[in-house]
Design an enzyme around this catalytic site. Sequence first.
Site, PDB file in Angstrom:
ATOM      1  N   ALA A  13       0.809  -1.220   0.000  1.00  0.00           N
ATOM      2  CA  ALA A  13       0.000   0.000   0.000  1.00  0.00           C
ATOM      3  C   ALA A  13       0.842   1.270   0.000  1.00  0.00           C
ATOM      4  O   ALA A  13       0.314   2.360  -0.207  1.00  0.00           O
ATOM      5  CB  ALA A  13      -0.930  -0.003   1.209  1.00  0.00           C
ATOM      6  N   SER A  15       4.465   1.003  -1.278  1.00  0.00           N
ATOM      7  CA  SER A  15       5.497   0.845  -2.299  1.00  0.00           C
ATOM      8  C   SER A  15       5.322  -0.491  -3.001  1.00  0.00           C
ATOM      9  O   SER A  15       4.639  -1.391  -2.496  1.00  0.00           O
ATOM     10  CB  SER A  15       6.902   0.927  -1.678  1.00  0.00           C
ATOM     11  N   ASP A 233      -1.319 -10.262  -0.327  1.00  0.00           N
ATOM     12  CA  ASP A 233       0.063 -10.243   0.152  1.00  0.00           C
ATOM     13  C   ASP A 233       0.223 -10.969   1.490  1.00  0.00           C
ATOM     14  O   ASP A 233       1.252 -11.619   1.723  1.00  0.00           O
ATOM     15  CB  ASP A 233       0.629  -8.821   0.212  1.00  0.00           C
ATOM     16  N   THR A 234      -0.795 -10.913   2.341  1.00  0.00           N
ATOM     17  CA  THR A 234      -0.678 -11.632   3.612  1.00  0.00           C
ATOM     18  C   THR A 234      -0.697 -13.137   3.402  1.00  0.00           C
ATOM     19  O   THR A 234      -0.002 -13.878   4.114  1.00  0.00           O
ATOM     20  CB  THR A 234      -1.797 -11.221   4.585  1.00  0.00           C
ATOM     21  N   THR A 255       2.304  -1.717   6.743  1.00  0.00           N
ATOM     22  CA  THR A 255       1.289  -0.693   6.971  1.00  0.00           C
ATOM     23  C   THR A 255       0.250  -1.189   7.975  1.00  0.00           C
ATOM     24  O   THR A 255      -0.188  -0.463   8.867  1.00  0.00           O
ATOM     25  CB  THR A 255       0.607  -0.322   5.641  1.00  0.00           C
TER      26      THR A 255
END
Length: 466
Positions: A13, A15, A233-234, A255
């Site tokens: 979120a 980069s 992504d998690t 983030t």
Amino acid sequence: MSTRSVAAVDLGASSGRIMIGRIGEGVLDLELVSRFPNGPVERADGLHWDFGALYEHVLDGLAEAVRREPGIESIGIDSWAVDYGLVKDGELLAEPFHYRDERTVRGVEEVHSIAPFPELYARNGLQFLPFNTLYQYRVETHLAEADTALLIPDLLAFLLTGTAAAERTNASTTGLLGVADSEWDAALADRLGIPSRILPTLIDPGATVGRLRPELAARIGKDLPVIAVGSHDTASAVVAAPLSTPHSAYISCGTWGLVGIELTAPVLTDAAREANFTHELGVDRRYRFLHNVTGLWLLSETVRAWEAEDGSAIDLPALLAAASEVSGEVPLFDADDPSLSAPGDMPARIAALLGVDAPASRPAFARSIVESIASAFAQAVQTASDLSGRELDRIHLVGGGSLNRLLCQATADRTGLPVLAGPVEATALGNVLVQARALGAAPSSLEELRALVAATHEPERFDPRA
């Protein structure tokens, strides 16, 4: 076994990165090819992503990856969850909205007036987050025009290959995937005024989405397949979290801080719903039973505000070193307070929560932020243990937050559990591992994949202090 190579597109979120992943007997490493900024942009109708720039960064990075490593065999894409693009006749209808756009407030009210949250939880197993995709879809003005709706990684895969599909781990964050069967809940979608026809075919991590369009293969320099990974992504990060026993908790920290455990069956209890624990789908149909905690967003936004005030950059390692030297207890605030969710003047909003106790010095203020995040982590770890009935004996903290030694130690201290920090690039490693497994270049089970991570990326241990 010879070393094999793949390309990982890993978008966060704040980069994005393009990596070359190399895997072989006792080998698992990453080479950073490019890193580029990503973040919200204000448009006339609200907060969006600069998706056009993001797409160009991805193409340029993939071309450079192939130039450096001609032996690359495939591409995998992961990103943040919930946000989407609408496609009609093969073209993007509009720039994707950012999940922090305020329109989601109205979406929540309208959805819950039709399907109350307890019913939603029983159907999709998701914690309440005001930006979950179904709330966004409810107030989306272009939905009826679209042929399909694609979450960010699926959208990029579509633009690269021409194939529209929805990878399941990310689809589970929409609120429209059934928690029991991992299939689209078309009845719920239609009831909420979301046309179920826009929901694309579901695929699992490891499936081949398609091959690069000819013109993109020419630009990138090679005809490659795009392989679905844990595109949330998690989900990819948890693949590479070297969970050594079932009693391991994980925190994927950037983030956001995603705090939880891995389960093979959901815990759809009233207590889990009231604690706002979610059942996002993981690779190999595991459940990521976790709670979203506001993570290093609080620190990065605070530093950004201070830099704007000073007109110069702040040395973050030096700030954290000074924060670690602050003596005595610092005041805490609720890291998940709704007032902290939007961009803009974070120090003032945190100070308002702290009131008269707000520290005057920047190191002490930063220490309050880190300790408040660690306190939220500790509460979530304990709740995960209580709800699942599973005693926990360690925490694997992966992602960018694993570099924050102050946060790792504070988390160990506040949980009373050892924290094993690293790998930093867990998301990209998980992306690489799923691609490699699909290519026959990596072990077949998650446990074996994690053992390879543990053998090649030794974590740093932080033991709790008295």
